[in-house]
Enzyme design. Structure first.
Site, PDB file in Angstrom:
ATOM      1  N   GLY A 196       0.759  -1.238   0.000  1.00  0.00           N
ATOM      2  CA  GLY A 196       0.000   0.000   0.000  1.00  0.00           C
ATOM      3  C   GLY A 196       0.787   1.285   0.000  1.00  0.00           C
ATOM      4  CD  GLU A 245       0.468  -9.212   1.589  1.00  0.00           C
ATOM      5  OE1 GLU A 245      -0.446  -8.434   1.217  1.00  0.00           O
ATOM      6  OE2 GLU A 245       0.234 -10.291   2.145  1.00  0.00           O
ATOM      7  N   PRO A 246       4.676  -5.191  -0.739  1.00  0.00           N
ATOM      8  CG  PRO A 246       6.926  -4.577  -0.983  1.00  0.00           C
ATOM      9  CD  PRO A 246       6.018  -5.543  -0.247  1.00  0.00           C
ATOM     10  NE  ARG A 257      -0.164   2.302  -6.073  1.00  0.00           N
ATOM     11  CZ  ARG A 257      -1.179   2.263  -6.933  1.00  0.00           C
ATOM     12  NH1 ARG A 257      -1.079   2.863  -8.097  1.00  0.00           N
ATOM     13  NH2 ARG A 257      -2.304   1.643  -6.622  1.00  0.00           N
ATOM     14  NE  ARG A 266      -2.592   3.417 -11.311  1.00  0.00           N
ATOM     15  CZ  ARG A 266      -2.349   4.702 -11.100  1.00  0.00           C
ATOM     16  NH1 ARG A 266      -1.799   5.446 -12.020  1.00  0.00           N
ATOM     17  NH2 ARG A 266      -2.652   5.228  -9.945  1.00  0.00           N
ATOM     18  CE1 TYR A 278      -8.641   2.028  -9.445  1.00  0.00           C
ATOM     19  CE2 TYR A 278      -6.514   2.227 -10.551  1.00  0.00           C
ATOM     20  CZ  TYR A 278      -7.473   1.455  -9.905  1.00  0.00           C
ATOM     21  OH  TYR A 278      -7.228   0.129  -9.722  1.00  0.00           O
ATOM     22  CB  CYS A 329     -15.193   3.180 -29.869  1.00  0.00           C
ATOM     23  SG  CYS A 329     -14.371   3.009 -31.446  1.00  0.00           S
ATOM     24  CD  GLU A 330     -15.911   2.511 -23.602  1.00  0.00           C
ATOM     25  OE1 GLU A 330     -16.425   3.274 -22.762  1.00  0.00           O
ATOM     26  OE2 GLU A 330     -16.290   1.356 -23.807  1.00  0.00           O
ATOM     27  CE1 TYR A 337      -2.073  -3.316  -8.580  1.00  0.00           C
ATOM     28  CE2 TYR A 337      -0.711  -1.438  -7.980  1.00  0.00           C
ATOM     29  CZ  TYR A 337      -1.285  -2.659  -7.659  1.00  0.00           C
ATOM     30  OH  TYR A 337      -1.071  -3.204  -6.421  1.00  0.00           O
TER      31      TYR A 337
HETATM   32  C1  LIG Z   1      -2.893  -5.022  -4.100  1.00  0.00           C
HETATM   33  C2  LIG Z   1      -2.390  -5.657  -2.878  1.00  0.00           C
HETATM   34  C3  LIG Z   1      -1.093  -5.388  -2.399  1.00  0.00           C
HETATM   35  C4  LIG Z   1      -0.166  -4.399  -3.049  1.00  0.00           C
HETATM   36  O1  LIG Z   1      -0.595  -3.088  -2.947  1.00  0.00           O
HETATM   37  P1  LIG Z   1       0.365  -1.909  -3.443  1.00  0.00           P
HETATM   38  O2  LIG Z   1      -0.425  -0.694  -3.192  1.00  0.00           O
HETATM   39  O3  LIG Z   1       0.632  -2.117  -4.875  1.00  0.00           O
HETATM   40  O4  LIG Z   1       1.606  -1.959  -2.620  1.00  0.00           O
HETATM   41  C5  LIG Z   1      -0.662  -6.075  -1.295  1.00  0.00           C
HETATM   42  N1  LIG Z   1      -1.438  -6.980  -0.660  1.00  0.00           N
HETATM   43  C6  LIG Z   1      -2.688  -7.258  -1.085  1.00  0.00           C
HETATM   44  C7  LIG Z   1      -3.498  -8.261  -0.353  1.00  0.00           C
HETATM   45  C8  LIG Z   1      -3.200  -6.618  -2.204  1.00  0.00           C
HETATM   46  O5  LIG Z   1      -4.446  -6.908  -2.619  1.00  0.00           O
END
Ligand SMILES: *Cc1c(COP(=O)(O)O)cnc(C)c1O
Length: 417
Positions: A239, A273-274, A276, A312, A316, A341-342, A370
């Site tokens: 995140g 769990e990085p 992005r 993206r 978003y 075509c959007e 992404y």
């Molecule tokens: C999408 C996701 C991530 C990665 O999020 P980032 O914002 O890309 O770091 C990590 N864990 C889980 C469970 C996710 O769904």
């Protein structure tokens, strides 16, 4: 930090002139920098020195085999959300014991595949899922290792589509139900409780939601401890945000220090769990200007990449910087749009972009996360190739799709032949 810089007025990917890559593979194309990926991994890893940790790269941000192999070689693991991502990780040579499996809707086939592969653990998101994992593991005569993904009800202050840690979101188990679920889990014969997990959202710019999350997890770990339930791992999800425009996200060091401080006194090891923050700025999408249209109200720069290649901005309303491959002094206020075509098919709207002419090359920056993974074949457009750069070498690591690829497996029913 990235490795896409101008030298003598030309954009380079590390030591490769982008024009040389385009001359060989055409446009549109995704280009990834190995050096950038490596540096991001190392910086993140070093920030957590002093606490026992495992970095499980979020495969959904960029699932190319080259990227996965690189992280595997650096000693990392993977956070997966589908059987397809598991298949990729295994193909890339990733250690199954370093793979965690998240997601609210794991199917029995996916659970079975992951058990056979011997992954580290399932991040369980509901009681029904826990029961299914227990049943499948018992049928196989195996023990499934799990963490329960808790929903800490914390506002990550990000785009609603990528907020995941609020009670109104579908993810995780509410904090007040989690303890009871742990009590169910420890009684299950084919379940081994390995940890607790959470992931509150993506593109977080503010550090306080991370801190609050750690404090909430610390509290649940303490509560479980008093009930005699203990385990080794605390998975804090991903995140961490990046700078697309003028955001000021915490640096990996600031992020790590806040977590270390909030986690003081905990004896667990940590999983991160990085996604992005590892891959976004390591990739660009290069596209060629097809036409420039001067309407009475607006100027449109029409390029050969579309929302099917990079969604993206459309999905978003995300800002992604647009640069020119040939350095340009002059800018113009225009919409950079694709051929789909959007009307939602745009990369930028009403903002200054390079004053590009027909045939010029533009690139959308921060497209390594992404980007390709969210691409589609909408409008029957073959997806772009992916190119991996290392110093002055580059290689196509996924070729451009062909028209034949678009129809692979499709057929006309016998009665219409
Ligand atoms: C999408 C996701 C991530 C990665 O999020 P980032 O914002 O890309 O770091 C990590 N864990 C889980 C469970 C996710 O769904």
């Amino acid at each position: 930090m990235n490795e896409f810089n101008y030298k003598n007025g030309q954009l380079y990917a590390e030591d490769c002139p982008v024009v040389d890559i385009i001359a060989e593979v055409g446009t549109p194309v995704y280009i990834y920098s190995q050096k950038t990926l490596e540096r991001h991994y190392q910086v993140f890893d070093q920030a957590f020195q002093g606490i026992d940790h495992l970095i499980c790269f979020s495969v959904k941000s960029n699932s190319n085999l080259a990227v996965l192999r690189l992280f595997a070689q650096l000693g990392g693991g993977a956070d997966i959300v589908s059987g397809g991502e598991l298949f990729r990780c295994l193909k890339a040579g990733m250690e199954p014991r370093r793979i965690v499996f998240s997601g609210v809707g794991k199917t029995d086939r996916e659970i079975s595949f992951a058990l056979d592969a011997g992954i580290m653990m399932f991040n369980v998101e509901s009681e029904m899922e826990l029961r299914l994992i227990n049943r499948i593991a018992s049928e196989k005569g195996k023990k499934a290792s799990i963490a329960i993904r808790v929903n800490p009800d914390i506002d990550p202050k990000t785009h609603p589509y990528i907020s995941t840690g609020l009670k109104k979101n579908k993810f995780g188990v509410d904090m007040d139900q989690a303890v009871a679920l742990y009590q169910v889990a420890i009684e299950m014969p084919s379940i081994e409780v390995l940890g607790v997990d959470c992931h509150i959202g993506s593109q977080l710019i503010d550090i306080s939601p991370f801190r609050e999350t750690v404090l909430k997890l610390k509290e649940i770990v303490r509560k479980l401890g008093t009930l005699g339930i203990s385990f080794q791992w605390v998975d804090l999800g991903g995140g961490l945000g990046i700078t697309y425009k003028d955001e000021k996200p915490p640096t990996p060091d600031e992020y790590a220090n806040a977590i270390k401080e909030a986690a003081a006194g905990m004896s667990q090891s940590f999983i991160f769990e990085p996604g992005r923050v590892m891959s976004a700025s390591a990739g660009i999408l290069v596209t060629r200007v097809l036409y420039v249209k001067h309407g009475t109200e607006k100027t449109f720069i029409i390029v050969d990449a579309g929302m099917n290649d990079l969604i993206r901005p459309s999905l978003y309303g995300a800002y992604q910087e647009i640069k020119s491959v040939k350095e340009m002094a002059k800018g113009v206020v225009a919409d950079v749009v694709g051929p789909i075509c959007e009307s939602g098919d745009f990369f930028s709207k009403n903002r200054e972009v390079p004053d590009a002419k027909q045939g010029d090359l533009l690139c959308v920056m921060n497209a390594g996360a992404y980007g390709f993974t969210m691409s589609s074949n909408y409008n029957s457009r073959p997806r772009p190739p992916e190119v991996f750069v290392n110093g002055d070498h580059f290689e196509v690591v996924r070729p451009r799709e062909t028209y034949e690829d678009l129809m692979r497996g499709e057929k006309i029913p016998s009665w219409l032949e």
